[in-house]
Design an enzyme around this catalytic site. Sequence first.
Site, PDB file in Angstrom:
ATOM      1  N   SER A  10      36.195  51.442  45.173  1.00  0.00           N
ATOM      2  CA  SER A  10      35.294  51.201  44.049  1.00  0.00           C
ATOM      3  C   SER A  10      35.485  52.319  43.034  1.00  0.00           C
ATOM      4  CB  SER A  10      33.833  51.158  44.523  1.00  0.00           C
ATOM      5  OG  SER A  10      32.942  51.128  43.436  1.00  0.00           O
ATOM      6  N   HIS A  57      30.952  42.917  43.755  1.00  0.00           N
ATOM      7  CA  HIS A  57      31.713  43.906  44.521  1.00  0.00           C
ATOM      8  C   HIS A  57      31.783  43.425  45.961  1.00  0.00           C
ATOM      9  CE1 HIS A  57      33.404  47.639  45.798  1.00  0.00           C
ATOM     10  NE2 HIS A  57      32.323  48.064  46.431  1.00  0.00           N
ATOM     11  N   CYS A  80      38.711  45.877  44.669  1.00  0.00           N
ATOM     12  CA  CYS A  80      37.897  45.807  45.877  1.00  0.00           C
ATOM     13  C   CYS A  80      38.340  44.691  46.823  1.00  0.00           C
ATOM     14  CB  CYS A  80      36.424  45.681  45.521  1.00  0.00           C
ATOM     15  SG  CYS A  80      36.022  44.262  44.484  1.00  0.00           S
TER      16      CYS A  80
END
Length: 307
Positions: free
Chosen positions: A163, A146, A111
């Site tokens: 993702s 994330h 990410c």
Amino acid sequence: PFFINRGGLPVDEPTWEQMWRHVGRIHPEGDRVAQRIRGAADLPKIPIPSVPVFQPSTPIPERLEAVQRYIRELQYNHTGTQFFEIKKSRPLTGLMDLAKEMTKEALPIKCLEAVILGIYLTNNMTTLDRFPISFKTHFSGNYFRHIVLGVNFGGRYGALGISRREELMYKAPVFRTLSELIFDFEEAYRRCWHTLKKVKLGHCVSHDPHSVEQIEWKRSILDLDKLTREDFRKELERHARDMRLKIGKGTGPPSPTKDRKKDVSSPQRGQASPHRRNSRGDRRPSGEKKPADSKAMPDLNGYQIRV
């Protein structure tokens, strides 16, 4: 690239013969399999995704879809090893050099690498605002992090990224407010049985690939355990308003066009500027005109000729 010895420490890179013997201990015919693969001439080539190229007339939403499609084609890195070392404290120009290397190697990414790559691929979209969005969630006793690249075009918010979950990366720029975008991510996390705990928002990233400034990763840190739903929404909108004000004030480096206009209109502004040499006692009220200095005029004209 290296073996791990019995003590858990990496050792020097082995030769192919050592690797074949190692594979042979695991697979009875591993050495022959390895030789057959290395000697094969008809193996299909691994496809390398092409970096998107846009026409000047291509709309921004279509460009964002192409950028996201390229990031997706690189695939998510499930190996457990990050192929590119990204230090958030590096200046933007260094991160852009790293992104250029990513396009050459075309290896799977995670990410954070996708965010850097998204910035690199959207630098020429000057009407697009980019800013990092980080999430911290809780699931089954563990915390997960994330990050995506938030975008704002024409007053509509969206996101670029990668993702394991399809709903936690790309968001088309259709959300009217920043809070709507974040709430959509929160709902996507809820469908994955994750509870959103914190959201970190950065400021807009410069479009200058040679800028030495650092990316501001966490301008606003919002702890959902300490905020009510309404306060959370207000803080998100406050951050969006701060970004608009920063862009409106033009706090970034001045454009070359503005510099050229200043140089043409007032060439005497520099170390020899009479405005800077004047003391407070020499200043006149706005309604009083200062008599022309006949001695200063030839010097000023001569300075203009030299320039």
